[in-house]
Design a protein around this motif. Structure first.
Motif, PDB file in Angstrom:
ATOM      1  N   LEU A  47     -36.685   6.209  64.017  1.00 38.36           N
ATOM      2  CA  LEU A  47     -35.914   4.981  64.220  1.00 38.36           C
ATOM      3  C   LEU A  47     -34.750   4.839  63.235  1.00 38.36           C
ATOM      4  O   LEU A  47     -34.019   3.850  63.298  1.00 38.36           O
ATOM      5  N   SER A  48     -34.641   5.776  62.327  1.00 38.53           N
ATOM      6  CA  SER A  48     -33.647   5.678  61.241  1.00 38.53           C
ATOM      7  C   SER A  48     -33.776   4.333  60.527  1.00 38.53           C
ATOM      8  O   SER A  48     -32.799   3.609  60.321  1.00 38.53           O
ATOM      9  N   ALA A  49     -35.004   4.005  60.190  1.00 37.52           N
ATOM     10  CA  ALA A  49     -35.298   2.722  59.547  1.00 37.52           C
ATOM     11  C   ALA A  49     -36.002   2.964  58.213  1.00 37.52           C
ATOM     12  O   ALA A  49     -36.701   3.974  58.059  1.00 37.52           O
ATOM     13  N   PRO A  50     -35.860   2.050  57.282  1.00 33.67           N
ATOM     14  CA  PRO A  50     -36.570   2.199  56.009  1.00 33.67           C
ATOM     15  C   PRO A  50     -38.084   2.104  56.214  1.00 33.67           C
ATOM     16  O   PRO A  50     -38.562   1.331  57.055  1.00 33.67           O
ATOM     17  N   VAL A  51     -38.823   2.893  55.446  1.00 28.96           N
ATOM     18  CA  VAL A  51     -40.280   2.914  55.585  1.00 28.96           C
ATOM     19  C   VAL A  51     -40.879   1.531  55.334  1.00 28.96           C
ATOM     20  O   VAL A  51     -41.858   1.154  55.986  1.00 28.96           O
ATOM     21  N   GLU A  52     -40.303   0.771  54.412  1.00 31.00           N
ATOM     22  CA  GLU A  52     -40.829  -0.565  54.126  1.00 31.00           C
ATOM     23  C   GLU A  52     -40.722  -1.475  55.346  1.00 31.00           C
ATOM     24  O   GLU A  52     -41.629  -2.257  55.619  1.00 31.00           O
ATOM     25  N   SER A  53     -39.620  -1.372  56.092  1.00 29.55           N
ATOM     26  CA  SER A  53     -39.455  -2.191  57.301  1.00 29.55           C
ATOM     27  C   SER A  53     -40.483  -1.808  58.352  1.00 29.55           C
ATOM     28  O   SER A  53     -41.096  -2.678  58.981  1.00 29.55           O
ATOM     29  N   VAL A  54     -40.668  -0.508  58.544  1.00 28.56           N
ATOM     30  CA  VAL A  54     -41.669  -0.030  59.504  1.00 28.56           C
ATOM     31  C   VAL A  54     -43.056  -0.502  59.084  1.00 28.56           C
ATOM     32  O   VAL A  54     -43.846  -0.963  59.912  1.00 28.56           O
ATOM     33  N   TYR A  55     -43.339  -0.423  57.805  1.00 25.05           N
ATOM     34  CA  TYR A  55     -44.644  -0.842  57.285  1.00 25.05           C
ATOM     35  C   TYR A  55     -44.882  -2.326  57.563  1.00 25.05           C
ATOM     36  O   TYR A  55     -45.936  -2.709  58.079  1.00 25.05           O
ATOM     37  N   LEU A  56     -43.916  -3.163  57.244  1.00 25.12           N
ATOM     38  CA  LEU A  56     -44.084  -4.605  57.425  1.00 25.12           C
ATOM     39  C   LEU A  56     -44.250  -4.981  58.897  1.00 25.12           C
ATOM     40  O   LEU A  56     -45.111  -5.798  59.245  1.00 25.12           O
ATOM     41  N   VAL A  57     -43.447  -4.389  59.772  1.00 25.99           N
ATOM     42  CA  VAL A  57     -43.585  -4.666  61.205  1.00 25.99           C
ATOM     43  C   VAL A  57     -44.950  -4.181  61.708  1.00 25.99           C
ATOM     44  O   VAL A  57     -45.622  -4.870  62.480  1.00 25.99           O
ATOM     45  N   THR A  58     -45.360  -3.004  61.243  1.00 28.72           N
ATOM     46  CA  THR A  58     -46.647  -2.438  61.668  1.00 28.72           C
ATOM     47  C   THR A  58     -47.803  -3.318  61.248  1.00 28.72           C
ATOM     48  O   THR A  58     -48.680  -3.628  62.064  1.00 28.72           O
ATOM     49  N   ILE A  59     -47.827  -3.744  59.982  1.00 30.27           N
ATOM     50  CA  ILE A  59     -48.978  -4.545  59.544  1.00 30.27           C
ATOM     51  C   ILE A  59     -48.990  -5.914  60.224  1.00 30.27           C
ATOM     52  O   ILE A  59     -50.059  -6.448  60.522  1.00 30.27           O
ATOM     53  N   PHE A  60     -47.817  -6.478  60.509  1.00 29.94           N
ATOM     54  CA  PHE A  60     -47.769  -7.751  61.228  1.00 29.94           C
ATOM     55  C   PHE A  60     -48.303  -7.574  62.649  1.00 29.94           C
ATOM     56  O   PHE A  60     -49.133  -8.358  63.111  1.00 29.94           O
ATOM     57  N   ALA A  61     -47.837  -6.538  63.344  1.00 27.40           N
ATOM     58  CA  ALA A  61     -48.290  -6.283  64.719  1.00 27.40           C
ATOM     59  C   ALA A  61     -49.793  -6.014  64.753  1.00 27.40           C
ATOM     60  O   ALA A  61     -50.513  -6.538  65.622  1.00 27.40           O
ATOM     61  N   LEU A  62     -50.272  -5.211  63.820  1.00 23.82           N
ATOM     62  CA  LEU A  62     -51.703  -4.910  63.796  1.00 23.82           C
ATOM     63  C   LEU A  62     -52.538  -6.132  63.421  1.00 23.82           C
ATOM     64  O   LEU A  62     -53.669  -6.276  63.905  1.00 23.82           O
ATOM     65  N   ALA A  63     -52.003  -7.024  62.605  1.00 21.10           N
ATOM     66  CA  ALA A  63     -52.729  -8.258  62.291  1.00 21.10           C
ATOM     67  C   ALA A  63     -52.924  -9.093  63.560  1.00 21.10           C
ATOM     68  O   ALA A  63     -54.005  -9.640  63.786  1.00 21.10           O
ATOM     69  N   LEU A  64     -51.897  -9.165  64.400  1.00 23.41           N
ATOM     70  CA  LEU A  64     -52.024  -9.899  65.669  1.00 23.41           C
ATOM     71  C   LEU A  64     -53.063  -9.249  66.581  1.00 23.41           C
ATOM     72  O   LEU A  64     -53.890  -9.935  67.191  1.00 23.41           O
ATOM     73  N   VAL A  65     -53.020  -7.928  66.663  1.00 19.49           N
ATOM     74  CA  VAL A  65     -53.997  -7.191  67.478  1.00 19.49           C
ATOM     75  C   VAL A  65     -55.400  -7.400  66.923  1.00 19.49           C
ATOM     76  O   VAL A  65     -56.351  -7.656  67.670  1.00 19.49           O
ATOM     77  N   LEU A 108     -53.425   4.036  62.122  1.00 18.37           N
ATOM     78  CA  LEU A 108     -52.184   3.678  62.826  1.00 18.37           C
ATOM     79  C   LEU A 108     -51.052   3.354  61.844  1.00 18.37           C
ATOM     80  O   LEU A 108     -49.901   3.739  62.072  1.00 18.37           O
ATOM     81  N   THR A 109     -51.389   2.682  60.768  1.00 16.34           N
ATOM     82  CA  THR A 109     -50.381   2.365  59.750  1.00 16.34           C
ATOM     83  C   THR A 109     -49.863   3.643  59.100  1.00 16.34           C
ATOM     84  O   THR A 109     -48.655   3.816  58.903  1.00 16.34           O
ATOM     85  N   ALA A 110     -50.780   4.556  58.786  1.00 13.68           N
ATOM     86  CA  ALA A 110     -50.380   5.822  58.166  1.00 13.68           C
ATOM     87  C   ALA A 110     -49.473   6.628  59.094  1.00 13.68           C
ATOM     88  O   ALA A 110     -48.440   7.161  58.664  1.00 13.68           O
ATOM     89  N   VAL A 111     -49.840   6.720  60.362  1.00 11.86           N
ATOM     90  CA  VAL A 111     -49.032   7.475  61.324  1.00 11.86           C
ATOM     91  C   VAL A 111     -47.673   6.800  61.532  1.00 11.86           C
ATOM     92  O   VAL A 111     -46.634   7.463  61.529  1.00 11.86           O
ATOM     93  N   ALA A 112     -47.687   5.489  61.705  1.00  9.20           N
ATOM     94  CA  ALA A 112     -46.431   4.759  61.933  1.00  9.20           C
ATOM     95  C   ALA A 112     -45.473   4.931  60.762  1.00  9.20           C
ATOM     96  O   ALA A 112     -44.279   5.184  60.956  1.00  9.20           O
ATOM     97  N   THR A 113     -45.989   4.822  59.542  1.00  7.27           N
ATOM     98  CA  THR A 113     -45.105   4.919  58.375  1.00  7.27           C
ATOM     99  C   THR A 113     -44.705   6.360  58.080  1.00  7.27           C
ATOM    100  O   THR A 113     -43.687   6.598  57.428  1.00  7.27           O
TER     101      THR A 113
END
Length: 160
Positions: free
Chosen positions: A123-141, A111-116
């Protein structure tokens, strides 16, 4: 700093770690232990990868794989022995826990690989921002999955 002061702080730290492992800490203790173990695993992974590459001269990608494998082993061990402490036995045997844990870990990696790979452009967002949000969300899950489906006590057997 005096030696006695250092020893007192070390003793206090050990007492805190022993106390926080107590099931009486409940969800707050599980949450704090989960965050603490994540920090230890991140440091172990980064240190191992860096040491293998920089100090021992292994190619970075090989060092990264070995660091990741070590971090998975450390993470599983900390989850089982430190984070998910309770008064009862685990509902699942260690082998079943390991299988479920590895399924969650592989899913998280995918999921992290696909999201990043996809979301930064969408989203026109930096990959680092997507990565950080993804790992935080997945940590909660992962916290919820580990609590209810992997490292749960016998009394929660219906959940697993």
């Amino acid at each position: 700093m005096r030696a006695a002061s250092v020893l007192t702080r070390v003793r206090t730290g050990r007492e805190f770690l022993r106390d926080i492992r107590s099931p009486r800490w409940g969800l707050a203790g599980q949450s704090l232990r989960f965050v603490m173990s994540g920090g230890v695993v991140a440091l172990a992974s980064a240190a191992t990868t860096t040491l293998l590459h920089a100090a021992l001269g292994l190619p970075f990608q090989l060092a990264l794989v070995l660091g990741y494998l070590l971090s998975v082993a450390v993470h599983y061990t900390l989850q089982r022995l430190f984070v998910w402490r309770h008064d009862e036995e685990f509902a699942l045997r260690a082998r079943s826990q390991l299988v479920r844990y590895l399924c969650v870990s592989v899913s998280q990696y995918a999921l992290t690989a696909v999201a990043t790979a996809k979301l930064p452009r969408l989203l026109s967002a930096p990959v680092e921002s997507v990565y950080l949000v993804t790992i935080f969300a997945l940590a909660l899950v992962n916290f919820a999955i580990f609590k209810t489906r992997v490292f749960h006590p016998v009394s929660d057997r219906a959940a697993g």
